[in-house]
Motif scaffolding. Structure first.
Motif, PDB file in Angstrom:
ATOM      1  N   GLY A 222       0.921  -1.275  -0.073  1.00  0.00           N
ATOM      2  CA  GLY A 222      -0.013   0.102  -0.049  1.00  0.00           C
ATOM      3  C   GLY A 222       0.791   1.159  -0.065  1.00  0.00           C
ATOM      4  N   SER A 238      -6.893  10.918  -5.383  1.00  0.00           N
ATOM      5  CA  SER A 238      -7.498   9.388  -5.153  1.00  0.00           C
ATOM      6  C   SER A 238      -8.441   9.330  -3.869  1.00  0.00           C
ATOM      7  N   ARG A 240      -8.992   7.188  -2.014  1.00  0.00           N
ATOM      8  CA  ARG A 240      -8.391   6.528  -0.716  1.00  0.00           C
ATOM      9  C   ARG A 240      -7.923   7.459   0.471  1.00  0.00           C
ATOM     10  N   LYS A 241      -7.575   8.702  -0.217  1.00  0.00           N
ATOM     11  CA  LYS A 241      -6.914   9.831   0.573  1.00  0.00           C
ATOM     12  C   LYS A 241      -7.944  10.679   1.176  1.00  0.00           C
TER      13      LYS A 241
END
Length: 428
Positions: A222, A238, A240-241
């Motif tokens: 990751g 992203s 994910r951030k």
């Protein structure tokens, strides 16, 4: 020892006194037999009951005496005097295959007869598998129905797993010939770590490098760089951030902003390639690796331990990933690689080479395969500290140092005699 002396004298007297008409030696035989009978009968009266527990640490180190606590419980109604305590190890005898396939080091050979009979090989293998010796303890007076604490002492001699199976309490007879014994089951094990050398301050090669994904990549998959701040979402960020708690509080997308991580990362390459199962030069290399691993400050850096055993291994330590004790525990179990070439370690190095700041190599010899690795590290601009171990520091190595070693710009070489390793390390 006195018991063995009496038995030897008894055998000698029996051999000389067969013909009672020619000499009086049979009288010595009769006297010694009487002593043995009295001692044996006395040993039958040792009927006291005991229990015992020992408290061992998790690790010990070769060459460093280990003191530990033993508590003995006298369960009888009488005070017990003149007792001794022995530690009993698991059966250290080698198998027939181990005995045939494992030659002892040269320093254990004494005469041609010893080599033929293999007596020193047997003693060396027993000593190695046992991993150390325990001191025989003279016990103080044990009061009735009470517990007594004493201090045991073990001297580790070889790295590996030491197995203790029981404790034996012995009481000698009045003549000091026989010991009446009671054995108390107390199975425990103790990991013996490699010997550690004292090192002078060593300047490790290399400088900080960008570590893609940060430290998290050393232990998981990751992208987890160091957190810096929060900001509003921008197209292309992203998902994910996204910081979900801030989005819920403010009512609009907020993302985490991170910064790249730069820190020092070294590889410690341990050469384990040799045809013999055991050798003094390999043991020295493992001890040197353990000493360097203990000396390197891994609080703000990473250290990759690389070696080949049954397969290629790479263990990463430092910056909270794992502690030095874990590395020493791994080194305590390292064995020789006897069925692969030195080139088998190169893929392990290549996997980490883009992140390495520098490299420490501990070699058992100097040949084309090891030279090839140093040349490749040189091409990749990796600063390297090389230790070459030798059983005899000959003029050949001195000539190499004057000619071949000087052609490397980023590699620094040290040739060390294993029989004088501590003194040579202090001169670095």
């Amino acid at each position: 020892m006195s018991g063995f002396t009496v038995i030897l004298c008894l055998i000698f007297a029996a051999a000389l006194g067969i013909d009672t008409t020619q000499n009086m030696t049979y009288q010595i035989f009769t006297f010694l037999v009487s002593i043995l009978i009295i001692s044996t009968i006395f040993s039958f009266f040792f009927r006291s009951r005991f229990s015992a527990t020992r408290t061992l640490p998790k690790f010990a180190t070769v060459g460093v005496k280990l003191k530990y606590k033993i508590i003995i419980h006298n369960k009888s109604d009488q005070t017990q005097l003149n007792l001794k305590l022995f530690e009993n190890f698991a059966d250290p005898r080698p198998t027939f295959k181990e005995f045939i396939e494992t030659p002892e080091p040269e320093e254990y050979k004494r005469t041609s007869l010893d080599i033929k009979l293999g007596s020193y090989r047997w003693l060396w293998l027993v000593s190695r598998k046992q991993c150390g010796t325990a001191k025989t303890l003279e016990l103080p007076a044990l009061k009735p129905q009470s517990k007594t604490e004493i201090i045991g002492e073990i001297t580790p001699s070889h790295r590996g797993l030491m197995r203790l199976v029981s404790l034996t309490i012995a009481r000698p007879d009045p003549l000091g010939i026989f010991n009446a014994c009671q054995t108390i089951s107390a199975p425990q094990s103790l990991l013996i770590l490699p010997q550690l050398y004292q090192l002078p301050p060593i300047q490790l090669p290399g400088f900080s490098k960008y570590q893609s994904g940060g430290v998290a990549l050393a232990s998981s998959v990751g992208d987890a760089e160091e957190f810096r701040s929060l900001r509003e979402y921008r197209p292309g960020d992203s998902i994910r951030k996204i910081h979900w708690k801030s989005w819920a509080k403010i009512g609009k997308p907020i993302v985490k902003e991170e910064q790249d991580e730069f820190f020092v990362r070294h590889a410690l390459i341990l050469d384990t390639f040799q045809p013999e199962k055991y050798s003094q030069i390999l043991e020295t290399a493992i001890s040197l690796s353990a000493s360097l691993a203990s000396d390197v400050q891994t609080q703000e850096s990473l250290l990759d331990l690389m070696f080949v055993g049954n397969e290629a291994y790479c263990f990463t330590f430092g910056r909270g990933l794992s502690h030095t004790d874990k590395m020493l525990e791994i080194l305590a179990s390292v064995g020789a690689c006897r069925d692969q070439d030195f080139d088998s370690i190169i893929p392990v190095v290549l996997e980490k080479i883009s992140m390495l700041s520098g490299c420490i190599c501990i070699f058992l010899s100097w040949d084309e395969a090891r030279k090839k690795l140093i040349e490749y590290l040189e091409q990749m601009n990796i600063h390297t500290l090389v230790f070459i171990l030798s059983e005899n520091k000959t003029d050949d190595f001195d000539n190499l140092q004057k000619t071949e070693f000087i052609k490397y710009n980023l590699a620094k070489f040290h040739v060390l005699n294993i029989h004088n390793i501590q003194q040579e390390l202090m001169r670095l």
